[in-house]
Design a protein around this motif. Structure first.
Motif, PDB file in Angstrom:
ATOM      1  N   GLN A 183      34.368  79.114 119.961  1.00 53.46           N
ATOM      2  CA  GLN A 183      35.317  78.794 119.392  1.00 53.46           C
ATOM      3  C   GLN A 183      35.792  77.980 120.316  1.00 53.46           C
ATOM      4  OE1 GLN A 183      38.222  81.638 117.834  1.00 53.46           O
ATOM      5  NE2 GLN A 183      37.012  82.721 117.058  1.00 53.46           N
ATOM      6  N   ILE A 184      35.343  77.461 121.766  1.00 55.91           N
ATOM      7  CA  ILE A 184      36.292  77.095 122.733  1.00 55.91           C
ATOM      8  C   ILE A 184      35.504  75.237 122.469  1.00 55.91           C
ATOM      9  CG2 ILE A 184      35.036  76.510 125.846  1.00 55.91           C
ATOM     10  CD1 ILE A 184      34.921  79.465 125.688  1.00 55.91           C
ATOM     11  N   ARG A 201      37.214  74.145 119.211  1.00 53.55           N
ATOM     12  CA  ARG A 201      38.882  73.991 118.532  1.00 53.55           C
ATOM     13  C   ARG A 201      39.332  74.139 120.269  1.00 53.55           C
ATOM     14  NH1 ARG A 201      37.597  74.201 114.558  1.00 53.55           N
ATOM     15  NH2 ARG A 201      37.810  74.415 112.780  1.00 53.55           N
ATOM     16  N   ARG A 202      38.869  74.284 121.662  1.00 54.03           N
ATOM     17  CA  ARG A 202      39.745  73.892 122.604  1.00 54.03           C
ATOM     18  C   ARG A 202      39.036  72.660 123.076  1.00 54.03           C
ATOM     19  NH1 ARG A 202      42.295  77.241 120.817  1.00 54.03           N
ATOM     20  NH2 ARG A 202      42.813  79.457 121.595  1.00 54.03           N
ATOM     21  N   VAL A 203      37.736  71.752 122.628  1.00 51.12           N
ATOM     22  CA  VAL A 203      37.561  70.942 123.511  1.00 51.12           C
ATOM     23  C   VAL A 203      38.300  69.847 122.542  1.00 51.12           C
ATOM     24  CG1 VAL A 203      35.353  69.920 124.741  1.00 51.12           C
ATOM     25  CG2 VAL A 203      36.009  71.907 125.052  1.00 51.12           C
ATOM     26  N   ASN A 204      38.252  68.608 123.478  1.00 49.83           N
ATOM     27  CA  ASN A 204      38.392  67.339 122.890  1.00 49.83           C
ATOM     28  C   ASN A 204      36.958  66.635 121.816  1.00 49.83           C
ATOM     29  OD1 ASN A 204      38.555  64.310 121.711  1.00 49.83           O
ATOM     30  ND2 ASN A 204      40.608  64.124 123.783  1.00 49.83           N
ATOM     31  N   THR A 221      36.851  68.621 131.237  1.00 50.60           N
ATOM     32  CA  THR A 221      35.884  69.343 130.442  1.00 50.60           C
ATOM     33  C   THR A 221      35.106  69.979 130.452  1.00 50.60           C
ATOM     34  OG1 THR A 221      35.635  67.581 128.690  1.00 50.60           O
ATOM     35  CG2 THR A 221      34.613  69.348 128.165  1.00 50.60           C
ATOM     36  N   LEU A 273      37.897  72.511 132.381  1.00 49.55           N
ATOM     37  CA  LEU A 273      38.177  73.770 130.662  1.00 49.55           C
ATOM     38  C   LEU A 273      37.323  74.508 130.407  1.00 49.55           C
ATOM     39  CD1 LEU A 273      40.408  73.475 128.246  1.00 49.55           C
ATOM     40  CD2 LEU A 273      39.414  72.099 127.318  1.00 49.55           C
ATOM     41  N   ILE A 274      36.113  74.313 130.071  1.00 52.29           N
ATOM     42  CA  ILE A 274      35.940  75.402 129.568  1.00 52.29           C
ATOM     43  C   ILE A 274      35.526  76.314 130.705  1.00 52.29           C
ATOM     44  CG2 ILE A 274      33.435  75.501 129.352  1.00 52.29           C
ATOM     45  CD1 ILE A 274      33.249  73.052 127.570  1.00 52.29           C
ATOM     46  N   LYS A 294      37.394  77.819 132.557  1.00 55.99           N
ATOM     47  CA  LYS A 294      38.780  78.813 132.595  1.00 55.99           C
ATOM     48  C   LYS A 294      38.723  79.149 131.111  1.00 55.99           C
ATOM     49  CE  LYS A 294      41.262  76.365 135.239  1.00 55.99           C
ATOM     50  NZ  LYS A 294      42.593  74.898 136.142  1.00 55.99           N
ATOM     51  N   GLU A 295      38.742  78.839 129.843  1.00 54.89           N
ATOM     52  CA  GLU A 295      38.624  79.415 127.931  1.00 54.89           C
ATOM     53  C   GLU A 295      37.521  80.646 128.056  1.00 54.89           C
ATOM     54  OE1 GLU A 295      40.764  78.229 126.432  1.00 54.89           O
ATOM     55  OE2 GLU A 295      41.902  77.474 126.895  1.00 54.89           O
ATOM     56  N   VAL A 344      38.953  83.774 126.499  1.00 57.47           N
ATOM     57  CA  VAL A 344      38.032  84.315 125.208  1.00 57.47           C
ATOM     58  C   VAL A 344      37.748  85.811 126.129  1.00 57.47           C
ATOM     59  CG1 VAL A 344      36.228  84.359 123.704  1.00 57.47           C
ATOM     60  CG2 VAL A 344      37.310  82.465 124.848  1.00 57.47           C
TER      61      VAL A 344
END
Length: 402
Positions: A220-221, A224-227, A265, A268-269, A271-272, A276
């Motif tokens: 889902q990263i 649903r989280r990355v542009n 990005t 972001l990943i 951390k995401e 999760v």
């Protein structure tokens, strides 16, 4: 230029022989001993200035032309992979469990042949050529950073490199301006639950089930989280929870990779993934350990230098097509060189025509069409000679009157 091309044609058999010798005698990353000795001896026989042990196991050789000018660096890697070769060829690897499954033997052979060809015309060479033979490209951290810290780029004005590609037809040169290959990171996750008997799952905290849910949730990263306009990959490549058939696992281990082009990005990943993990583990009453290791940065080709090589490649004998390539999600530590000096990294087609299956890089049946060795050498050589000539002309022009 014709003189260079003619000399490389004369050296075709020798370049193929060099490649086959290296293919038969592969050495793993950071275990290269005989290969750097072989490379150094070849350059020493040509009379080049040679430095060994650069950044630990690398080799740097310098050819000074008969005329002063700029300095061009050319890089080839020489490490192999922990793969058992399945090709039945006369030059098959002699080392059990180790093979050149990515073309580094070809990169080295092409550069050695080019070094000999350029040496034969050194009196007319308008500058200096630095041959960077890099160890340990296949692992993180690779050899590039250490070689740069040890001075392999000192005085260098531009750097060129190529990768033989089994997925591109022979005769094609593929290039790209800007982001070309992705940053390559890895992560490791350990889920710590409470094991027990398979007949009494209610008394356990099943680490395997938690890990299985985590694999799905991690998908889902990117979605649903990355542009969606920023390319990214999160892949779990290893899942381990060894137990007897009737035992519920108390521990499960996951390993995977993240590929991105944007640093935002990438941040972001990282951390995401942990966010999760925390949520998934909390829902199952377990604990976890998480580590994220940053590998090579994204490889970003410089516009002017890339267009320069693409423009001259179409006139290189043996080149039938020059085309712009899509970005690759694979990693390559040539990226570090491009962070320090201008340059470009392109792909030379080496697909074996007629094979029922085109085997990818890092496959036990990976192989290349050896005609690509000469095309790679000619393209790198043409870029080197033309750059030095053009820069010499620019330097020689009188200053404009004010």
């Amino acid at each position: 230029m014709e003189k260079l091309f003619a000399k490389l044609e004369e050296l075709t058999d020798e370049i193929v022989t060099l490649r086959r010798y290296l293919h038969e005698n592969p050495e793993l990353s950071f275990q290269e001993v005989e290969t750097p000795k072989f490379i150094a001896a070849y350059h020493e026989a040509l009379g080049h200035e040679v430095r060994t042990g650069v950044g630990r196991r690398g080799v740097v050789a310098v050819l000074k032309g008969g005329k002063t000018g700029k300095t061009v660096a050319l890089r080839a890697d020489f490490d192999a992979l922990p793969i058992q070769e399945e090709n039945e060829v006369e030059y098959k690897s002699k080392v059990p469990g180790v093979m050149h499954a990515c073309g580094h033997d070809g990169h080295t052979a092409s550069l050695l042949g080019l070094a000999k060809a350029l040496n034969s015309m050194k009196d007319d060479l308008e500058g200096t050529v630095v041959f960077i033979h890099q160890h340990a490209e296949e692992v993180v951290p690779g050899g590039a950073v250490a070689m740069i810290e040890d001075g392999c780029l000192d005085g260098v004005d531009v750097i060129y490199g190529t990768h033989l590609s089994s997925g591109i037809p022979v005769g094609e040169i593929a290039y790209r301006v800007g982001p070309t290959m992705a940053a390559a990171d890895c992560f490791e996750i350990t889920i710590e639950g409470q094991g027990g008997h398979g007949a009494q799952p209610h008394l356990t905290k099943d680490a395997l089930v938690t890990a299985a849910q985590l694999v799905v949730n991690l998908q889902q990263i990117v979605s649903r989280r990355v542009n969606p306009l920023s390319p990214a990959v999160v892949s779990v490549g290893s899942f381990e929870a060894k137990n007897a058939f009737n035992v519920i696992a108390d521990k499960a281990e996951l390993k995977g990779t993240v590929r991105t082009f944007s640093e935002d990005t990438r941040d972001l990943i990282e951390k995401e993934i942990e966010a999760v993990i925390k949520a998934t583990v909390a829902a199952n009453g377990s604990n976890y350990q998480y580590s994220y290791t940053r590998g090579y940065p994204a490889l970003v080709n410089h516009k002017e230098d890339t267009e320069f090589v693409a423009g001259l490649a179409k006139d290189v004998p043996g080149v039938t097509n020059v085309r712009e390539e899509e970005p690759h999600m694979g990693g390559e530590d040539f990226a570090y060189y491009l962070q320090h000096v201008p340059g470009t990294f392109f792909f030379t087609g080496a697909e074996i025509a007629g094979r029922e299956v085109t085997y990818p890089h890092h496959h036990p049946k990976f192989d290349i069409d050896e005609r690509a060795l000469i095309i790679a050498a000619k393209t790198l050589g043409a870029a080197t000679v033309k750059y030095l000539q053009e820069q010499s002309t620019i330097t020689a022009e009188p200053a404009a009157l004010v």
